[in-house]
Design a protein around this motif. Structure first.
Motif, short mmCIF file in Angstrom:
data_model
loop_
_atom_site.label_atom_id
_atom_site.label_comp_id
_atom_site.label_asym_id
_atom_site.label_seq_id
_atom_site.Cartn_x
_atom_site.Cartn_y
_atom_site.Cartn_z
N THR A 57 0.81 -1.22 0.00
CA THR A 57 0.00 0.00 0.00
C THR A 57 0.84 1.27 0.00
O THR A 57 0.30 2.35 0.17
CB THR A 57 -0.92 0.01 1.23
OG1 THR A 57 -0.10 -0.08 2.41
CG2 THR A 57 -1.90 -1.16 1.20
N ASP A 67 3.33 5.63 -7.98
CA ASP A 67 2.23 6.43 -7.45
C ASP A 67 1.45 5.70 -6.35
O ASP A 67 0.26 5.90 -6.18
CB ASP A 67 1.30 6.87 -8.58
CG ASP A 67 0.77 5.70 -9.39
OD1 ASP A 67 1.11 4.54 -9.09
OD2 ASP A 67 0.00 5.96 -10.33
N LEU A 68 2.14 4.90 -5.55
CA LEU A 68 1.47 4.22 -4.45
C LEU A 68 1.22 5.13 -3.26
O LEU A 68 0.54 4.73 -2.31
CB LEU A 68 2.27 2.99 -3.99
CG LEU A 68 2.22 1.80 -4.93
CD1 LEU A 68 3.07 0.67 -4.38
CD2 LEU A 68 0.80 1.33 -5.17
N ARG A 70 -0.55 7.77 -3.30
CA ARG A 70 -1.87 8.43 -3.41
C ARG A 70 -2.91 7.65 -2.61
O ARG A 70 -2.77 6.43 -2.44
CB ARG A 70 -2.27 8.60 -4.86
CG ARG A 70 -2.43 7.33 -5.61
CD ARG A 70 -2.49 7.58 -7.13
NE ARG A 70 -2.10 6.37 -7.80
CZ ARG A 70 -2.90 5.63 -8.55
NH1 ARG A 70 -4.14 6.02 -8.78
NH2 ARG A 70 -2.47 4.53 -9.10
N ALA A 73 -4.40 3.75 -3.17
CA ALA A 73 -3.63 2.97 -4.15
C ALA A 73 -3.01 1.75 -3.48
O ALA A 73 -2.60 1.80 -2.32
CB ALA A 73 -2.54 3.84 -4.77
N ARG A 75 -0.82 -2.20 -4.73
CA ARG A 75 -0.26 -3.00 -5.82
C ARG A 75 -0.22 -4.46 -5.39
O ARG A 75 0.20 -4.78 -4.28
CB ARG A 75 1.16 -2.53 -6.17
CG ARG A 75 1.73 -3.22 -7.40
CD ARG A 75 3.13 -2.74 -7.75
NE ARG A 75 4.04 -3.12 -6.69
CZ ARG A 75 5.00 -2.34 -6.19
NH1 ARG A 75 5.19 -1.13 -6.64
NH2 ARG A 75 5.78 -2.78 -5.23
N ASP A 103 -2.64 2.15 -13.95
CA ASP A 103 -3.47 1.27 -13.13
C ASP A 103 -4.09 0.18 -14.01
O ASP A 103 -4.30 0.38 -15.21
CB ASP A 103 -4.60 2.06 -12.48
CG ASP A 103 -4.14 2.90 -11.30
OD1 ASP A 103 -2.94 2.85 -10.94
OD2 ASP A 103 -4.99 3.62 -10.73
N THR A 121 -1.07 -2.48 -10.30
CA THR A 121 -1.52 -1.43 -9.39
C THR A 121 -3.01 -1.22 -9.61
O THR A 121 -3.46 -1.09 -10.75
CB THR A 121 -0.74 -0.13 -9.65
OG1 THR A 121 0.65 -0.38 -9.49
CG2 THR A 121 -1.16 0.97 -8.68
N ASN A 122 -3.75 -1.21 -8.52
CA ASN A 122 -5.20 -1.01 -8.55
C ASN A 122 -5.88 -1.89 -9.61
O ASN A 122 -6.50 -1.39 -10.55
CB ASN A 122 -5.54 0.46 -8.77
CG ASN A 122 -5.10 1.31 -7.62
OD1 ASN A 122 -4.95 0.85 -6.50
ND2 ASN A 122 -4.88 2.59 -7.89
#
Length: 151
Positions: A57, A67-68, A70, A73, A75, A103, A121-122
């Motif tokens: 996270t 961009d984790l 944010r 978000a 992975r 994403d 990611t996401n």
């Protein structure tokens, strides 16, 4: 897909030992809030193998920028194996670019791609079925390693 969806799916595969580090436990602070999944039907965290899947996270210090950081978000990381890694990236492990991906896209893990790990990611509709298949295959591979271990 949510973290809970993925966790529930992984636990349904059988023999999975989840580890959820939190404050006050034995795991380092950087891992708090993340999830690690081992094949360990005996309920003991293996000391000689890595998890076959993780959910993170946050960005770890050894990772390139991503961009984790944010809100919301996360992975999913999967020990995919060489064949799946090549099929998804078109490269042998260690040769795939470790650049951030959009994403809901399966890509080489930014640090462990050289060990044939894939990441999403996401994850959402576009990757849900493929991610489940990658997780199932990683589970099967981990189970085979467990069964081969001495003793």
């Amino acid at each position: 897909m949510t973290i809970d969806d993925i966790t529930e799916y992984l636990l349904s595969l059988g023999g999975v030992l989840p580890v959820f580090p939190e404050p006050g436990g034995a795991w380092p602070e950087i891992s708090w809030g993340d999830s690690y999944f081992y094949y360990a039907p005996d309920g003991v965290v293996p000391t000689t193998s890595q998890p076959f899947a993780t959910i993170v996270t946050k960005r770890y210090p050894d990772e390139p920028a991503n961009d984790l950081d944010r809100p919301g978000a996360f992975r999913v990381n999967v020990a995919a194996g060489r064949d799946a890694f090549i099929a998804w990236t078109g490269h042998t492990p260690g040769r795939a670019p470790a650049t951030p991906a959009p994403d809901d896209t399966i890509h080489a893990h930014p640090v462990y791609g050289s060990a044939a790990w894939l990441a999403v990611t996401n994850p959402a509709d576009r990757t849900a079925a493929a991610l489940r298949e990658l997780l199932r295959t990683a589970h099967t591979r981990a189970a085979a390693r467990f069964e081969r271990r001495p003793g």
